[in-house]
Design an enzyme around this catalytic site. Structure first.
Site, mmCIF file in Angstrom:
data_model
loop_
_atom_site.group_PDB
_atom_site.id
_atom_site.type_symbol
_atom_site.label_atom_id
_atom_site.label_comp_id
_atom_site.label_asym_id
_atom_site.label_seq_id
_atom_site.Cartn_x
_atom_site.Cartn_y
_atom_site.Cartn_z
ATOM 1 N N ASP A 1 0.855 -1.123 0.016
ATOM 2 C CA ASP A 1 -0.066 -0.006 -0.057
ATOM 3 C C ASP A 1 0.821 1.184 0.012
ATOM 4 O O ASP A 1 2.040 1.236 0.505
ATOM 5 C CB ASP A 1 -0.785 -0.089 1.237
ATOM 6 C CG ASP A 1 -2.086 -0.934 1.166
ATOM 7 O OD1 ASP A 1 -2.240 -1.391 0.150
ATOM 8 O OD2 ASP A 1 -2.453 -1.109 2.463
ATOM 9 N N ARG B 1 -1.362 -0.850 -8.477
ATOM 10 C CA ARG B 1 -2.754 -0.259 -8.278
ATOM 11 C C ARG B 1 -2.770 1.155 -8.189
ATOM 12 O O ARG B 1 -1.917 1.719 -7.321
ATOM 13 C CB ARG B 1 -3.102 -0.733 -6.491
ATOM 14 C CG ARG B 1 -4.575 -0.206 -6.279
ATOM 15 C CD ARG B 1 -4.824 -0.229 -4.880
ATOM 16 N NE ARG B 1 -4.627 -1.488 -4.222
ATOM 17 C CZ ARG B 1 -4.360 -1.942 -3.020
ATOM 18 N NH1 ARG B 1 -4.029 -0.953 -2.118
ATOM 19 N NH2 ARG B 1 -4.433 -3.274 -2.632
HETATM 20 C C1 LIG Z 1 -8.761 -1.057 -3.415
HETATM 21 C C2 LIG Z 1 -8.423 0.150 -2.808
HETATM 22 C C3 LIG Z 1 -7.279 0.393 -2.178
HETATM 23 C C4 LIG Z 1 -6.678 1.627 -1.849
HETATM 24 N N1 LIG Z 1 -5.400 1.833 -1.341
HETATM 25 C C5 LIG Z 1 -5.003 2.932 -1.014
HETATM 26 C C6 LIG Z 1 -3.614 3.090 -0.925
HETATM 27 O O1 LIG Z 1 -2.796 2.154 -0.626
HETATM 28 N N2 LIG Z 1 -3.159 4.310 -0.413
HETATM 29 C C7 LIG Z 1 -4.056 5.293 -0.443
HETATM 30 O O2 LIG Z 1 -3.383 6.620 -0.146
HETATM 31 N N3 LIG Z 1 -5.339 5.212 -0.810
HETATM 32 C C8 LIG Z 1 -5.823 4.046 -1.127
HETATM 33 N N4 LIG Z 1 -7.054 3.977 -1.326
HETATM 34 C C9 LIG Z 1 -8.025 5.166 -1.088
HETATM 35 C C10 LIG Z 1 -7.929 5.894 -2.399
HETATM 36 O O3 LIG Z 1 -6.765 6.736 -2.426
HETATM 37 C C11 LIG Z 1 -9.152 6.852 -2.136
HETATM 38 O O4 LIG Z 1 -9.145 7.678 -0.872
HETATM 39 C C12 LIG Z 1 -10.494 6.321 -2.029
HETATM 40 O O5 LIG Z 1 -10.894 5.328 -2.898
HETATM 41 C C13 LIG Z 1 -11.728 7.451 -2.457
HETATM 42 O O6 LIG Z 1 -11.721 7.655 -3.816
HETATM 43 P P1 LIG Z 1 -12.790 7.318 -4.968
HETATM 44 O O7 LIG Z 1 -11.880 7.441 -6.196
HETATM 45 O O8 LIG Z 1 -12.961 5.778 -4.544
HETATM 46 O O9 LIG Z 1 -13.960 7.759 -4.808
HETATM 47 P P2 LIG Z 1 -14.667 9.325 -4.015
HETATM 48 O O10 LIG Z 1 -13.658 10.159 -4.369
HETATM 49 O O11 LIG Z 1 -14.657 8.673 -2.439
HETATM 50 O O12 LIG Z 1 -15.741 9.216 -4.583
HETATM 51 C C14 LIG Z 1 -16.107 9.811 -5.954
HETATM 52 C C15 LIG Z 1 -17.619 9.603 -5.988
HETATM 53 O O13 LIG Z 1 -17.702 8.000 -6.306
HETATM 54 C C16 LIG Z 1 -19.089 7.700 -5.852
HETATM 55 N N5 LIG Z 1 -18.846 7.028 -4.356
HETATM 56 C C17 LIG Z 1 -17.768 6.850 -3.899
HETATM 57 N N6 LIG Z 1 -18.034 5.885 -2.853
HETATM 58 C C18 LIG Z 1 -19.412 5.738 -2.713
HETATM 59 C C19 LIG Z 1 -20.332 4.964 -1.909
HETATM 60 N N7 LIG Z 1 -19.849 4.443 -0.716
HETATM 61 N N8 LIG Z 1 -21.519 4.930 -2.149
HETATM 62 C C20 LIG Z 1 -22.002 5.860 -3.359
HETATM 63 N N9 LIG Z 1 -21.228 6.406 -3.989
HETATM 64 C C21 LIG Z 1 -19.931 6.516 -4.076
HETATM 65 C C22 LIG Z 1 -19.806 9.059 -5.657
HETATM 66 O O14 LIG Z 1 -20.435 9.303 -6.877
HETATM 67 C C23 LIG Z 1 -18.406 10.168 -5.454
HETATM 68 O O15 LIG Z 1 -18.801 11.282 -5.626
HETATM 69 C C24 LIG Z 1 -7.564 2.694 -2.073
HETATM 70 C C25 LIG Z 1 -8.864 2.468 -2.444
HETATM 71 C C26 LIG Z 1 -9.278 1.426 -2.953
HETATM 72 C C27 LIG Z 1 -10.672 1.330 -3.553
#
Ligand SMILES: Cc1cc2nc3c(=O)[nH]c(=O)nc-3n(C[C@H](O)[C@H](O)[C@H](O)COP(=O)(O)OP(=O)(O)OC[C@H]3O[C@@H](n4cnc5c(N)ncnc54)[C@H](O)[C@@H]3O)c2cc1C
Length: 291
Positions: A118, A168
């Site tokens: 990560d 990733r």
């Molecule tokens: C598998 C995985 C591994 C990760 N590993 C790391 C890592 O190693 N280091 C790190 O810094 N970060 C990590 N992250 C976190 C990542 O960096 C983001 O902080 C997190 O995924 C939120 O960004 P997003 O693009 O998913 O969507 P967001 O910016 O949270 O959301 C964007 C849009 O997506 C939709 N949405 C999102 N969540 C929902 C929900 N629960 N219900 C309904 N609509 C929703 C909505 O339309 C929202 O406006 C990881 C994320 C994932 C998925």
């Protein structure tokens, strides 16, 4: 950070339960089985970070070896993700590398031998990449996470592609200063898509980690126009976030991996999810009243 044996941790696990399937290896493996039954693969993460004493880092490494054995014995379809600061990165890079190496070697005995490193806050980005590259030079089953909000990431993606390392790609979850990170969501999305395209076209089995509807739609469009087959990449989402979308993607023929963190050190992870989205905070609050 709250100690896992504090009364808050003991009494308030129900708040985190949507995002953290359990505190034990048994609970984690049983969650992997449930997700596998829905066509989802998993990456298990044993929660913990910012460890400052060697004993704790060695204990965490030992837990990962147990997790790998439990996954293999259960025939469960899951690899593991880990944070290098839980492996002692803040103590000494060589020590963190030693611990990562033990895990990467043991993982080779598993049907899915992959170990994902990560990415944490920018204070440790360079150190994380250094340790990752040293591990990858020997153990090709180790991969990395890169964050689209960091301005440096274009260079890191190019380097990972040149190495043939699995990446990733995510937006990034830490609070970073504007001189090193894009601050607005449109900029982060634009960079995410630019980097996702490069990884999809030239990378090694990228993990596209987002719940963002717009990004999901745009990535689907890239793979359709560029005729990239579904077995060349996977979508990745967090346990408890948009579970229906996870299943819809599987039904549409895409590969989807769920990142499932477990263990007693859930507070830091839980706070990041709550700070990230208002809905997550509301969900936690509503759990307090629906018990
Ligand atoms: C598998 C995985 C591994 C990760 N590993 C790391 C890592 O190693 N280091 C790190 O810094 N970060 C990590 N992250 C976190 C990542 O960096 C983001 O902080 C997190 O995924 C939120 O960004 P997003 O693009 O998913 O969507 P967001 O910016 O949270 O959301 C964007 C849009 O997506 C939709 N949405 C999102 N969540 C929902 C929900 N629960 N219900 C309904 N609509 C929703 C909505 O339309 C929202 O406006 C990881 C994320 C994932 C998925």
């Amino acid at each position: 950070m709250l100690a896992p044996d504090s009364s808050f941790q003991k009494n308030f696990f129900f708040l985190a339960k949507r995002f953290v399937p359990g505190e034990t290896i048994e609970a984690a493996v049983s969650t992997v089985r449930e997700l596998n039954a829905k066509g989802l693969t998993v990456s298990l993460d044993y929660l913990g970070e910012d460890v400052l004493d060697r004993k704790a880092a060695i204990e965490t490494t030992g837990r990962y070896l147990e997790i790998l054995d439990a996954l293999r014995d259960a025939g469960a379809d899951s690899n593991v993700s880990l944070k290098l600061t839980a492996m002692g990165l803040l103590i000494d890079e060589d020590f963190a590398l030693e611990n990562l190496t033990r895990i990467a070697e043991r993982a080779r005995q598993n049907p899915d031998p992959f170990v994902r490193v990560d990415m944490e806050g920018s204070a440790v980005t360079s150190a994380t990449l250094r340790v990752f590259e040293r591990a990858f030079a020997v153990h090709k089953n180790v991969g990395i996470v890169l964050q689209a909000y960091l301005k440096r990431t274009a260079g890191d993606v190019a380097r990972a592609i040149a190495l043939g390392a699995r990446v990733r790609l995510c937006k990034g979850a830490y609070n970073e200063p504007p001189d090193i990170a894009y601050a607005s969501m449109p900029q982060i999305r634009e960079n995410f898509l630019k980097l996702a395209r490069q990884l999809l076209m030239r990378g090694n089995y990228p993990g596209i980690a987002t719940h963002d509807r717009r990004l999901l739609a745009a990535v689907k469009e890239i793979v359709a126009t560029e005729s990239i087959p579904p077995e060349r990449f996977e979508f990745q989402m967090l346990y408890g976030c948009r579970p229906q979308v996870q299943e819809q993607l599987v039904a549409q023929g895409y590969r989807v991996r769920v990142y499932a963190p477990f263990g007693t050190h859930w507070a830091g992870y839980f706070y990041r999810r709550v700070l990230e989205r208002r809905e997550n905070a509301l969900f936690a609050l509503s759990s307090m009243f629906s018990r």
